[in-house]
Write a protein that holds these residues in place. Structure first.
Motif, PDB file in Angstrom:
ATOM      1  N   SER A   1     -27.565   4.207  34.688  1.00 37.33           N
ATOM      2  CA  SER A   1     -28.100   4.956  33.545  1.00 37.33           C
ATOM      3  C   SER A   1     -29.341   4.256  32.989  1.00 37.33           C
ATOM      4  O   SER A   1     -29.590   3.080  33.268  1.00 37.33           O
ATOM      5  CB  SER A   1     -27.047   5.068  32.445  1.00 37.33           C
ATOM      6  OG  SER A   1     -26.791   3.797  31.874  1.00 37.33           O
ATOM      7  N   ASN A   2     -30.113   4.993  32.166  1.00 37.02           N
ATOM      8  CA  ASN A   2     -31.310   4.404  31.547  1.00 37.02           C
ATOM      9  C   ASN A   2     -30.960   3.307  30.548  1.00 37.02           C
ATOM     10  O   ASN A   2     -31.834   2.563  30.104  1.00 37.02           O
ATOM     11  CB  ASN A   2     -32.124   5.486  30.838  1.00 37.02           C
ATOM     12  CG  ASN A   2     -32.886   6.363  31.806  1.00 37.02           C
ATOM     13  OD1 ASN A   2     -33.077   6.016  32.964  1.00 37.02           O
ATOM     14  ND2 ASN A   2     -33.320   7.519  31.334  1.00 37.02           N
ATOM     15  N   ASP A   3     -29.682   3.241  30.190  1.00 37.40           N
ATOM     16  CA  ASP A   3     -29.237   2.216  29.251  1.00 37.40           C
ATOM     17  C   ASP A   3     -28.925   0.901  29.962  1.00 37.40           C
ATOM     18  O   ASP A   3     -28.788  -0.142  29.330  1.00 37.40           O
ATOM     19  CB  ASP A   3     -27.993   2.710  28.504  1.00 37.40           C
ATOM     20  CG  ASP A   3     -27.756   1.969  27.211  1.00 37.40           C
ATOM     21  OD1 ASP A   3     -28.736   1.568  26.573  1.00 37.40           O
ATOM     22  OD2 ASP A   3     -26.581   1.787  26.838  1.00 37.40           O
TER      23      ASP A   3
ATOM     24  N   SER B   1     -35.698   1.850  16.860  1.00 38.55           N
ATOM     25  CA  SER B   1     -34.616   2.824  16.891  1.00 38.55           C
ATOM     26  C   SER B   1     -35.045   4.043  17.699  1.00 38.55           C
ATOM     27  O   SER B   1     -36.230   4.252  17.960  1.00 38.55           O
ATOM     28  CB  SER B   1     -34.235   3.257  15.474  1.00 38.55           C
ATOM     29  OG  SER B   1     -35.343   3.845  14.815  1.00 38.55           O
ATOM     30  N   CYS B   2     -34.056   4.842  18.089  1.00 43.23           N
ATOM     31  CA  CYS B   2     -34.315   6.027  18.905  1.00 43.23           C
ATOM     32  C   CYS B   2     -35.020   7.101  18.080  1.00 43.23           C
ATOM     33  O   CYS B   2     -34.573   7.448  16.981  1.00 43.23           O
ATOM     34  CB  CYS B   2     -32.996   6.575  19.449  1.00 43.23           C
ATOM     35  SG  CYS B   2     -33.184   8.051  20.467  1.00 43.23           S
TER      36      CYS B   2
ATOM     37  N   CYS C   1     -33.107   4.680  23.278  1.00 43.66           N
ATOM     38  CA  CYS C   1     -32.121   5.736  23.037  1.00 43.66           C
ATOM     39  C   CYS C   1     -30.959   5.518  24.008  1.00 43.66           C
ATOM     40  O   CYS C   1     -31.166   5.432  25.222  1.00 43.66           O
ATOM     41  CB  CYS C   1     -32.734   7.117  23.256  1.00 43.66           C
ATOM     42  SG  CYS C   1     -34.028   7.547  22.060  1.00 43.66           S
ATOM     43  N   THR C   2     -29.763   5.384  23.484  1.00 43.57           N
ATOM     44  CA  THR C   2     -28.605   5.085  24.328  1.00 43.57           C
ATOM     45  C   THR C   2     -28.320   6.229  25.291  1.00 43.57           C
ATOM     46  O   THR C   2     -28.600   7.395  25.004  1.00 43.57           O
ATOM     47  CB  THR C   2     -27.354   4.836  23.471  1.00 43.57           C
ATOM     48  OG1 THR C   2     -27.108   5.989  22.653  1.00 43.57           O
ATOM     49  CG2 THR C   2     -27.555   3.623  22.575  1.00 43.57           C
ATOM     50  N   ALA C   3     -27.782   5.889  26.438  1.00 48.20           N
ATOM     51  CA  ALA C   3     -27.423   6.879  27.456  1.00 48.20           C
ATOM     52  C   ALA C   3     -26.003   6.606  27.935  1.00 48.20           C
ATOM     53  O   ALA C   3     -25.532   5.464  27.926  1.00 48.20           O
ATOM     54  CB  ALA C   3     -28.399   6.800  28.629  1.00 48.20           C
TER      55      ALA C   3
ATOM     56  N   TRP D   1     -42.796  -0.072  25.319  1.00 45.36           N
ATOM     57  CA  TRP D   1     -41.856   1.056  25.507  1.00 45.36           C
ATOM     58  C   TRP D   1     -40.688   0.591  26.356  1.00 45.36           C
ATOM     59  O   TRP D   1     -40.846  -0.179  27.314  1.00 45.36           O
ATOM     60  CB  TRP D   1     -42.593   2.191  26.200  1.00 45.36           C
ATOM     61  CG  TRP D   1     -41.856   3.508  26.271  1.00 45.36           C
ATOM     62  CD1 TRP D   1     -41.921   4.531  25.372  1.00 45.36           C
ATOM     63  CD2 TRP D   1     -40.969   3.942  27.313  1.00 45.36           C
ATOM     64  NE1 TRP D   1     -41.128   5.571  25.792  1.00 45.36           N
ATOM     65  CE2 TRP D   1     -40.537   5.250  26.990  1.00 45.36           C
ATOM     66  CE3 TRP D   1     -40.514   3.366  28.503  1.00 45.36           C
ATOM     67  CZ2 TRP D   1     -39.660   5.974  27.781  1.00 45.36           C
ATOM     68  CZ3 TRP D   1     -39.624   4.090  29.302  1.00 45.36           C
ATOM     69  CH2 TRP D   1     -39.213   5.377  28.945  1.00 45.36           C
ATOM     70  N   LYS D   2     -39.470   1.067  25.998  1.00 46.08           N
ATOM     71  CA  LYS D   2     -38.276   0.740  26.780  1.00 46.08           C
ATOM     72  C   LYS D   2     -37.417   1.992  26.922  1.00 46.08           C
ATOM     73  O   LYS D   2     -37.255   2.768  25.976  1.00 46.08           O
ATOM     74  CB  LYS D   2     -37.462  -0.379  26.117  1.00 46.08           C
ATOM     75  CG  LYS D   2     -38.189  -1.711  26.038  1.00 46.08           C
ATOM     76  CD  LYS D   2     -37.261  -2.835  25.610  1.00 46.08           C
ATOM     77  CE  LYS D   2     -36.355  -3.262  26.742  1.00 46.08           C
ATOM     78  NZ  LYS D   2     -35.586  -4.481  26.437  1.00 46.08           N
TER      79      LYS D   2
END
Length: 204
Positions: A117-119, A167-168, A138-140, A133-134
């Motif tokens: 996942s992107n997380d 924060s997201c 935003c959690t996935a 940028w990361k």
């Protein structure tokens, strides 16, 4: 000897209709009673579940094993997988978008588990020593994969040439980066040894 009184056809029909009406009324009454009893039972069961919801949730959490416990397979390490990253295009205007192709390739001899996942498989874009940028701001949800042989997982990640905050936030609320040269790299959360070669993107 007394004679039986003859019953006319009309009287027979009346008696028959009365019996049918009585049976229908009885059936309706019994149906109502059964329905009420069923409703009461469901209500009691619902209240009981609500009162014991914390216990049920705790049991469910304890009873649900992790993928590692089910499979008995270890997490992927730097000996098992490699990360690859490509950018298209490599040069973009301010406010434009870059699509990165992120690949997790299995290269080890043993099967292993990885969260793709992107997380967990994180794309980081930097400028000098500054993180711009990361992908995991935003959690996935977890996306566990069992890799073996020559398996690979390929995913696309879009960077809209903007800067994430702490924060997201939605892309529309993020500020565009200035023109310049930026460095993009994939890495695995919790394992600094697993990372891709850096890719350069020019914003002009």
């Amino acid at each position: 000897m007394r004679k039986r009184r003859a019953i006319s056809k009309r009287q027979r029909r009346v008696f028959l209709v009365r019996r049918i009406v009585a049976l229908v009324a009885l059936a309706a009454f019994l149906g109502t009673v059964v329905g009420l009893l069923w409703g009461i039972a469901q209500g009691v069961e619902g209240i009981n579940r609500w009162l014991h919801r914390d216990d049920i949730n705790a049991i469910s959490r304890q009873a649900a094993p992790s993928p590692r416990e089910v499979s008995g397979v270890s997490d992927c390490t730097a000996d098992d997988i490699s990360l690859q990253l490509k950018a298209s295009p490599s040069t973009v205007s301010v406010g434009g978008s870059v699509q990165f192709t992120a690949t997790i390739a299995h290269s080890g001899s043993d099967n292993c588990l990885v969260d793709a996942s992107n997380d967990s498989r994180i794309l980081t874009i930097t400028s000098g020593s500054q993180t711009i940028w990361k992908s995991n701001v935003c959690t996935a949800s977890s996306r566990m994969l069992l890799l073996s042989g020559s398996d690979s997982d390929v995913q696309n990640i879009t960077w809209n040439t903007n800067a994430t905050g702490a924060s997201c936030q939605s892309d529309s609320s993020l500020l565009n980066v200035n023109a310049g040269t930026y460095r993009a790299q994939l890495s695995m959360k919790g394992n600094a040894d697993i990372k891709s070669d850096a890719v350069t993107v020019t914003v002009e």
